[in-house]
Scaffold this motif. Sequence first.
Motif, PDB file in Angstrom:
ATOM      1  N   SER A   8     -90.152 -39.587  -8.538  1.00 10.71           N
ATOM      2  CA  SER A   8     -89.718 -40.965  -8.827  1.00 10.71           C
ATOM      3  C   SER A   8     -88.230 -41.150  -8.511  1.00 10.71           C
ATOM      4  CB  SER A   8     -89.991 -41.295 -10.298  1.00 10.71           C
ATOM      5  OG  SER A   8     -91.364 -41.185 -10.577  1.00 10.71           O
ATOM      6  N   GLU A   9     -87.416 -40.143  -8.900  1.00  9.30           N
ATOM      7  CA  GLU A   9     -85.981 -40.225  -8.613  1.00  9.30           C
ATOM      8  C   GLU A   9     -85.725 -40.191  -7.113  1.00  9.30           C
ATOM      9  OE1 GLU A   9     -84.315 -36.974 -10.722  1.00  9.30           O
ATOM     10  OE2 GLU A   9     -84.598 -37.883 -12.712  1.00  9.30           O
ATOM     11  N   LEU A  10     -86.519 -39.386  -6.374  1.00  6.54           N
ATOM     12  CA  LEU A  10     -86.341 -39.279  -4.938  1.00  6.54           C
ATOM     13  C   LEU A  10     -86.630 -40.603  -4.250  1.00  6.54           C
ATOM     14  CD1 LEU A  10     -85.679 -37.367  -2.586  1.00  6.54           C
ATOM     15  CD2 LEU A  10     -88.098 -36.795  -2.466  1.00  6.54           C
ATOM     16  N   GLU A  11     -87.629 -41.303  -4.748  1.00  3.41           N
ATOM     17  CA  GLU A  11     -87.940 -42.596  -4.158  1.00  3.41           C
ATOM     18  C   GLU A  11     -86.840 -43.616  -4.415  1.00  3.41           C
ATOM     19  OE1 GLU A  11     -91.653 -43.764  -5.781  1.00  3.41           O
ATOM     20  OE2 GLU A  11     -92.836 -42.307  -4.626  1.00  3.41           O
ATOM     21  N   ALA A  12     -86.180 -43.520  -5.585  1.00  6.78           N
ATOM     22  CA  ALA A  12     -85.134 -44.494  -5.912  1.00  6.78           C
ATOM     23  C   ALA A  12     -83.771 -44.139  -5.335  1.00  6.78           C
ATOM     24  CB  ALA A  12     -85.027 -44.602  -7.439  1.00  6.78           C
ATOM     25  N   LEU A  13     -83.640 -42.917  -4.851  1.00  7.27           N
ATOM     26  CA  LEU A  13     -82.332 -42.456  -4.354  1.00  7.27           C
ATOM     27  C   LEU A  13     -82.032 -43.078  -2.989  1.00  7.27           C
ATOM     28  CD1 LEU A  13     -79.978 -40.498  -4.916  1.00  7.27           C
ATOM     29  CD2 LEU A  13     -81.223 -38.763  -3.641  1.00  7.27           C
ATOM     30  N   ARG A  14     -80.785 -43.518  -2.850  1.00 11.54           N
ATOM     31  CA  ARG A  14     -80.338 -44.056  -1.563  1.00 11.54           C
ATOM     32  C   ARG A  14     -79.856 -42.914  -0.680  1.00 11.54           C
ATOM     33  NH1 ARG A  14     -76.831 -49.474  -3.080  1.00 11.54           N
ATOM     34  NH2 ARG A  14     -78.514 -50.593  -4.140  1.00 11.54           N
ATOM     35  N   VAL A  15     -79.824 -43.165   0.552  1.00 15.40           N
ATOM     36  CA  VAL A  15     -79.362 -42.144   1.489  1.00 15.40           C
ATOM     37  C   VAL A  15     -77.882 -41.876   1.258  1.00 15.40           C
ATOM     38  CG1 VAL A  15     -79.105 -41.537   3.911  1.00 15.40           C
ATOM     39  CG2 VAL A  15     -81.076 -42.909   3.156  1.00 15.40           C
ATOM     40  N   LEU A  18     -92.367 -32.683 -12.074  1.00  8.52           N
ATOM     41  CA  LEU A  18     -92.516 -32.991 -10.662  1.00  8.52           C
ATOM     42  C   LEU A  18     -92.663 -34.486 -10.433  1.00  8.52           C
ATOM     43  CD1 LEU A  18     -92.896 -32.045  -7.745  1.00  8.52           C
ATOM     44  CD2 LEU A  18     -95.321 -31.721  -8.245  1.00  8.52           C
ATOM     45  N   GLN A  19     -93.354 -35.160 -11.334  1.00  6.09           N
ATOM     46  CA  GLN A  19     -93.529 -36.595 -11.205  1.00  6.09           C
ATOM     47  C   GLN A  19     -92.195 -37.333 -11.359  1.00  6.09           C
ATOM     48  OE1 GLN A  19     -96.389 -38.159 -10.343  1.00  6.09           O
ATOM     49  NE2 GLN A  19     -95.157 -39.998 -10.195  1.00  6.09           N
ATOM     50  N   ARG A  20     -91.358 -36.839 -12.308  1.00  9.29           N
ATOM     51  CA  ARG A  20     -90.049 -37.479 -12.486  1.00  9.29           C
ATOM     52  C   ARG A  20     -89.179 -37.294 -11.245  1.00  9.29           C
ATOM     53  NH1 ARG A  20     -90.434 -35.119 -17.608  1.00  9.29           N
ATOM     54  NH2 ARG A  20     -88.962 -33.466 -16.964  1.00  9.29           N
ATOM     55  N   SER A  21     -89.191 -36.069 -10.679  1.00 14.36           N
ATOM     56  CA  SER A  21     -88.386 -35.808  -9.477  1.00 14.36           C
ATOM     57  C   SER A  21     -88.827 -36.687  -8.319  1.00 14.36           C
ATOM     58  CB  SER A  21     -88.492 -34.330  -9.096  1.00 14.36           C
ATOM     59  OG  SER A  21     -87.989 -33.509 -10.137  1.00 14.36           O
ATOM     60  N   GLU A  43     -88.443 -26.960  -5.696  1.00 12.27           N
ATOM     61  CA  GLU A  43     -88.579 -25.931  -6.725  1.00 12.27           C
ATOM     62  C   GLU A  43     -89.683 -26.294  -7.734  1.00 12.27           C
ATOM     63  OE1 GLU A  43     -84.769 -25.513  -8.470  1.00 12.27           O
ATOM     64  OE2 GLU A  43     -83.916 -24.383  -6.781  1.00 12.27           O
ATOM     65  N   ARG A  44     -89.686 -27.513  -8.174  1.00 13.30           N
ATOM     66  CA  ARG A  44     -90.691 -27.931  -9.171  1.00 13.30           C
ATOM     67  C   ARG A  44     -92.093 -27.929  -8.565  1.00 13.30           C
ATOM     68  NH1 ARG A  44     -87.096 -32.788 -11.918  1.00 13.30           N
ATOM     69  NH2 ARG A  44     -85.669 -31.386 -13.070  1.00 13.30           N
ATOM     70  N   ALA A  45     -92.180 -28.268  -7.289  1.00 15.85           N
ATOM     71  CA  ALA A  45     -93.494 -28.213  -6.641  1.00 15.85           C
ATOM     72  C   ALA A  45     -93.986 -26.782  -6.538  1.00 15.85           C
ATOM     73  CB  ALA A  45     -93.418 -28.856  -5.258  1.00 15.85           C
ATOM     74  N   GLY A  86     -79.700 -33.919  -0.350  1.00 17.03           N
ATOM     75  CA  GLY A  86     -80.114 -32.525  -0.227  1.00 17.03           C
ATOM     76  C   GLY A  86     -80.375 -31.876  -1.565  1.00 17.03           C
ATOM     77  N   GLU A  87     -79.543 -32.200  -2.587  1.00 17.23           N
ATOM     78  CA  GLU A  87     -79.729 -31.609  -3.920  1.00 17.23           C
ATOM     79  C   GLU A  87     -81.052 -32.072  -4.535  1.00 17.23           C
ATOM     80  OE1 GLU A  87     -78.998 -29.304  -7.226  1.00 17.23           O
ATOM     81  OE2 GLU A  87     -77.989 -29.322  -5.265  1.00 17.23           O
ATOM     82  N   LYS A  88     -81.336 -33.317  -4.409  1.00 19.95           N
ATOM     83  CA  LYS A  88     -82.574 -33.829  -5.002  1.00 19.95           C
ATOM     84  C   LYS A  88     -83.811 -33.238  -4.324  1.00 19.95           C
ATOM     85  CE  LYS A  88     -80.795 -36.502  -8.103  1.00 19.95           C
ATOM     86  NZ  LYS A  88     -80.980 -36.200  -9.539  1.00 19.95           N
ATOM     87  N   ILE A  89     -83.748 -33.087  -2.997  1.00 15.20           N
ATOM     88  CA  ILE A  89     -84.899 -32.509  -2.295  1.00 15.20           C
ATOM     89  C   ILE A  89     -85.112 -31.068  -2.713  1.00 15.20           C
ATOM     90  CG2 ILE A  89     -85.734 -31.842  -0.023  1.00 15.20           C
ATOM     91  CD1 ILE A  89     -84.425 -34.327   1.103  1.00 15.20           C
TER      92      ILE A  89
END
Length: 790
Positions: A172-179, A167-170, A192-194, A184-187
């Motif tokens: 981190s990736e969400l914060e670095a992802l650009r719009v 969950l921590q990795r996801s 799911e992991r949460a 939608g896939e990352k969210i």
Amino acid sequence: MSESKPPTPTPGDTYKGWLFKWTNYIKGYQRRWFVLSNGLLSYYRTQAEMGHTCRGTINLATANIAVEDSCNFVISNGGAQTYHLKANSEVERQRWITALELAKAKAVDMQANSDDSGDECPAVPPTSGQGGGCRNSEVQSTLRTLNSKVEDLTTCNDLIVKHGSALQRSLSELEALRVGGDMGEKIRQVTERATLFRITSNAMINACRDFLSLAQTHSKRWQKALQVERDQRIRLEETLEQLAKQHNHLERAFRGATVLPSSFSNPALGSKGGASGKGDASDEDDDNEFFDAMEDPAEFITVPADPKYHKRSGSNVSGLSSEIGMDDQSFDELSLASNPESPQPLAELEPVRQRRTRIPDKPNYYLNLWSIMKNCIGKELSKIPMPVNFNEPLSMLQRLSEDLEYYELLDKAAKCQSSLEQMCYVAAFTVSSYSTTVHRTGKPFNPLLGETFELDRLRECGYRSLCEQVSHHPPAAAHHAFSEKGWSLRQEITLASKFRGKYLSIMPLGSIQCLFDKSNNHYSWKKVTTTVHNIIVGKLWIDQSGEIDVVNHRTGDRCHLKFAPYSYFSRDVPRKVTGVVTDKAGKAHYVLSGTWDEKMEFSRVMQSSKGENGTEGKQRTVYQTLKAKEIWTKNPLPEGAENMYFFSSLALTLNEPEDGVAPTDSRRRPDQRLMEDGRWDEANAEKQRLEEKQRTTRREREREAVKAASSPEEAVTEDSINDSPLKTEAGETGTEASEVSDESAHQDNYQALWFEKLDDPVSGEVLHVYKGGYWEAKDQGSWDICPDIF
């Protein structure tokens, strides 16, 4: 039992009580409050310290418990910590040993296995049909269930760690992802992991709740089982206490206690004597207390006599000698109480002087030893003046007169019909003279040559006393007292002292003699050694030790008194005194017991026999005695005595100014009077003036003696502090020792005013004996022959 009641176990694992703990060679054993709890033994100075200050703790799991003797035991954990402890009694020590051994066993088991098998028994003991197998199967089942829950918790913990990291990795990736299109896939992945993390956390919480519920359920059962174990332990300790008491009785019976049969002809070794056969607990306690107080392992022991001797009347003395019957009658309380002396109405009508009850409080002056010694550099040792800071405002002559504080003992002795009973009172009088020294660490003023002191208590107490310093080299004081009740007392005391480093020993030389007019009995005895401890470091304290033989030279009766020296390791009562009164043939008639600072008791010996061998191989004598009776008790100190040099009521009056006394009386000594008034600096200056005046007078006397004898002049060493105290501190000891050796060849040429030298047929020595004339001179107010010494 004479010992104090041992502590009672309290609910739970805690055991508390007082014990004596060895601290060091200066303080010895000190009373401490000990607490045994959860395998740890802790101690405190007082019970109030339990909430904030622990003085020490020892873990019993690694400790070794060893028993030294009936009251002492040692707890050590291999060298790092060692407690030397002492209980008040053998029973109390056994209770502590039992509690410590049980606590140690449980501590060892808990250290080896956190789940102690001894605590996992069911709350209700199993029946004989179930046996130990049922207990073991239940324990194993409980352990398997708990282990399963622990494994579930471990698994949940691993899953939480795994999903939490993902969950921590996801995040981190969400914060670095650009719009963009991948948002939608990352969210969806993060959601799911949460969800997985929430599910795992709920599983962890449920597993913890199940484990806690199971543990609480079994904890209640274990607490009940533990209470059963504690109840069994208490019953076991009570049983051990009873066994210890029975063992104590049997041991004493084995030591030689004999049961007197109907006749003296066939004494047989028995249990405890007839007195213990009544089965009364209070009688048993009285007997034990008397035995403990009288016990002397090195010489003799005493046991209560058969009850028939208590009940026998004065006329029923069959089987006893006529002498025993006579003494038994005189021993009865009515022998003195029923024969009071005739009243003296004329004396009662005369007003009696009211004596003072207070003196000025002792100043709290700081004494700097260096300030004294720095002024002595380069001076002769014999010329070093000692300040009054070491003194008390009384002279040595007044301290000698304090021996008469318990003059009533001699008054009672003068009325005794039996010489053996009279011996008991004289022996008690010899012991009572030391009762004033227990707290008196200040040394008295050393008398000047020719100084006197009178104690006129003829109207109040019926006696008169006179002391005179009759010699300065060697220092000696003569004392004479007489009473209207028919007795007289005389003594001449010379001193020898030895400084041993940590303590000072003072050995009074010379005999004390007491004569009774009615019976012509002539008694004599010598004083014991006085020891002043902690001369260099620590608080000063006084001890008396040695042996005294009081001898009746007319009848051959003798009383052997033993003053036991204080010992840190002794189980005896401190300041203990024991004695046996024997006739000319060596047959024991009375036994005395007590302490020289509190009281003395005496009891009649009805039978004696040989008991067990002592520690040195000597065969001890077992005396069967009647119930002990108090013969002397110390008078209480006046209120505020600790601020008045611990003076007794008599001592407070000794330096009180009186009209008509001799010019040489100690009451007129100026330095002593200044010290009593609290003017110590002036007292020191006056003391030096008096000492210099005494040296000058002495040199004049020596020159006159040399001229009269026409002989070569002797070299005489001057001195300032040769005043040798009878009860002294260390201040003047070294000087006095050197002066005595320097002056060994010199004797004072002084002629005493009120005493003359006569050959003493008893001791074979030349003693100063009162020649009369003092009280006549006082009545006439004629003091022309008195020298000017002040």
